[in-house]
Design an enzyme around this catalytic site. Sequence first.
Site, PDB file in Angstrom:
ATOM      1  N   TYR A  89     121.578 141.218 110.610  1.00 38.83           N
ATOM      2  CA  TYR A  89     121.579 141.408 112.380  1.00 38.83           C
ATOM      3  C   TYR A  89     121.606 142.787 112.878  1.00 38.83           C
ATOM      4  O   TYR A  89     120.608 143.462 112.186  1.00 38.83           O
ATOM      5  CB  TYR A  89     123.808 141.729 112.181  1.00 38.83           C
ATOM      6  N   CYS A  90     121.111 142.957 114.010  1.00 38.34           N
ATOM      7  CA  CYS A  90     120.923 144.404 114.255  1.00 38.34           C
ATOM      8  C   CYS A  90     122.352 144.320 116.189  1.00 38.34           C
ATOM      9  O   CYS A  90     123.038 144.286 115.411  1.00 38.34           O
ATOM     10  CB  CYS A  90     119.695 143.860 115.183  1.00 38.34           C
ATOM     11  N   GLN A  91     121.448 144.922 116.850  1.00 41.36           N
ATOM     12  CA  GLN A  91     122.416 145.511 118.316  1.00 41.36           C
ATOM     13  C   GLN A  91     122.903 144.814 118.969  1.00 41.36           C
ATOM     14  O   GLN A  91     123.756 144.655 119.591  1.00 41.36           O
ATOM     15  CB  GLN A  91     121.337 146.877 118.809  1.00 41.36           C
TER      16      GLN A  91
END
Length: 127
Positions: A89-91
């Site tokens: 996951y990331c932003q």
Amino acid sequence: MDSSTVINILIFALAAWFIYSRFAPTKGLKTLKDPDFQKELQQKDNFLADVREPHEYQRGHIQGAVNIPLSQLRNRINDFPNDKPIYLYCQSGMRSKQAAKILSKSGKTQLAHLLGVISAYSGKVVK
């Protein structure tokens, strides 16, 4: 054809390739919405990676996540297991998708990422 037409065609082709490379599906990557992402994290022995930069990770991350920024990923491929599903996951979902492409090219096959923004994640976040 004059030179300005050739230049315009080349610019268009490069722009189209860039857009396609960012949004094209990644082979073997599962894109999961928040409830499914959480469910799979709880059910399987897995590896959870936050591919944001350290300052973003420090502001809040999913419990149990290891911070391996996309900017360092190529040098840290060996930090990822070969025998477990890898959840990313990331932003916003863009960096995690890019990370999945890199991991896929290095032979990792069990890949999934969180669809959308981290702020939409409804599970436990550690600060």
